[in-house]
Enzyme design. Sequence first.
Site, PDB file in Angstrom:
ATOM      1  CG  HIS A 185      -3.245  -5.254  -2.967  1.00 42.07           C
ATOM      2  ND1 HIS A 185      -3.964  -5.018  -2.108  1.00 42.07           N
ATOM      3  CD2 HIS A 185      -2.661  -6.492  -2.801  1.00 42.07           C
ATOM      4  CE1 HIS A 185      -3.998  -6.025  -0.920  1.00 42.07           C
ATOM      5  NE2 HIS A 185      -3.062  -6.716  -1.481  1.00 42.07           N
ATOM      6  CG  ASP A 186      -5.061  -0.092  -6.722  1.00 34.24           C
ATOM      7  OD1 ASP A 186      -5.138  -1.364  -7.069  1.00 34.24           O
ATOM      8  OD2 ASP A 186      -5.955   0.524  -6.438  1.00 34.24           O
ATOM      9  CB  VAL A 187       1.484   1.256  -4.235  1.00 34.24           C
ATOM     10  CG1 VAL A 187       3.000   1.592  -4.088  1.00 34.24           C
ATOM     11  CG2 VAL A 187       0.715   2.241  -3.914  1.00 34.24           C
TER      12      VAL A 187
END
Length: 334
Positions: A185-187
Site C-alpha cells: 500500500h505504501d507503494v
Amino acid sequence: SDAVLAEWGAAPPPAAATPGDGQRPLAGVRVIDLSSFIAGPVVSRHLAMLGAEVTKVEPPTGDPFRAIGPPFLSWNQGKKSVALDLTTDEGQATLHRMATDADAVIENFRPGVSERLGCDPATLRQVNPDLVFLSSPGYGFDESMAAKPAFDPLVQALGGFMAAQGGMAEPGDGAEPVFLSAPVHDVTTPTVGAFGVVMGLHRRLQTGEGQHIHTSLAQSTMVAQAAEYTRFEGRPPTALGGFDYPGSPGNTWEDTEDGPVWTDGDLSVPVEVRGLTGSELAEDNGLVTEHPTEAFGPLVVFGQLVGGAGPAPAPDPILVDLGDEIGAEYSGEW
C-alpha cells in the site's frame, strides 16, 4: 477507426521525444509536502523525480520516520525541508505565505486534522484558489475510522492480503495469515496519488481551476487486488498462497546447483536474493545511484524512475534547517 481518424485528423502524430533527452516535465512546479511516514512523502518524491521543486514541511520534532535514517532519505529524495509548528498562528501564517506561490499541496492527515492546523483545502484556497490539493488519509474520509491507525501491515490485514498470502479460505481453517514484507500500500498509494496530482495540474492548464484530489491506503488495497475483488457468476475461487508458498504448477521456483530459479512455462530466471541493488541490470539501466552523505557515508538510493526526465535528485539531508531561507523567500507583503 474512421471516427478516430476524423477526430484526430489525417496528419501523423508528432514524433515522440528522444529517449533520455533529459527533459524535466514538472520543471517550475512548486509543491508543498505536509505528509509524513511513507505513502505521503513518496508522492512528492515521484514529483521531484519529474523536476518539481518540493518543500517538505515538518513539525519542530521532525517527521517521525527521520529516526529510520537512510530509508527516510530515499523516500524524500530531491526535497527541501523546513520545520513549522502549525499549531501556532505564526507557523500557519508562514505556510499560507508559501501557499500563495505553490502549485500543489500534499497531505495525509487523519480527517479533521488539516482543518485544525489551518492547512485544509478551503483555508489554503483563500490565499491561492488555483492549488491542486491531494489528501491521502489512511481510510479515506470515513470519520468513524479517523482514530484508527493506518499503516501498511494493518491494511494488509484489513484488506485481505495476509489471508490470501497465508492460504486462509475461511476463518479457523488451520492456516495462518502471512505478512508481505514489501509495503504494497505504501507503494501503490503514492503512485496513484502522484498520477492524480499530475492530472490535476493538466486539468488546471485546460480550465484554469485547481482541484481537490484524494486517495487512501484503503483505496490502494482495492487497486492492488482488483482481480480478487471482482465478482461474477461462476467466478473461480481466488488463488491462495501459504507459508513458504512455492507458486502454482508451471509458475514456481525450485532449487538448482546454481541457486534458486523461478520458472514460468519454458522461461526461467535466477532468483536474486538481494534484489537488483548492485546487479548489472540495475547499473546498466540507472536504477540506482550513489550519493555521499555526512551521516552514513556513500548511500545507494533510487536512480531516476522515469527515463528521459533528467538525473535522479540527491537525497534529502538528514538534518536540514531551511527556516531562514524559506522565511526570506516568503517574507514581505502578500
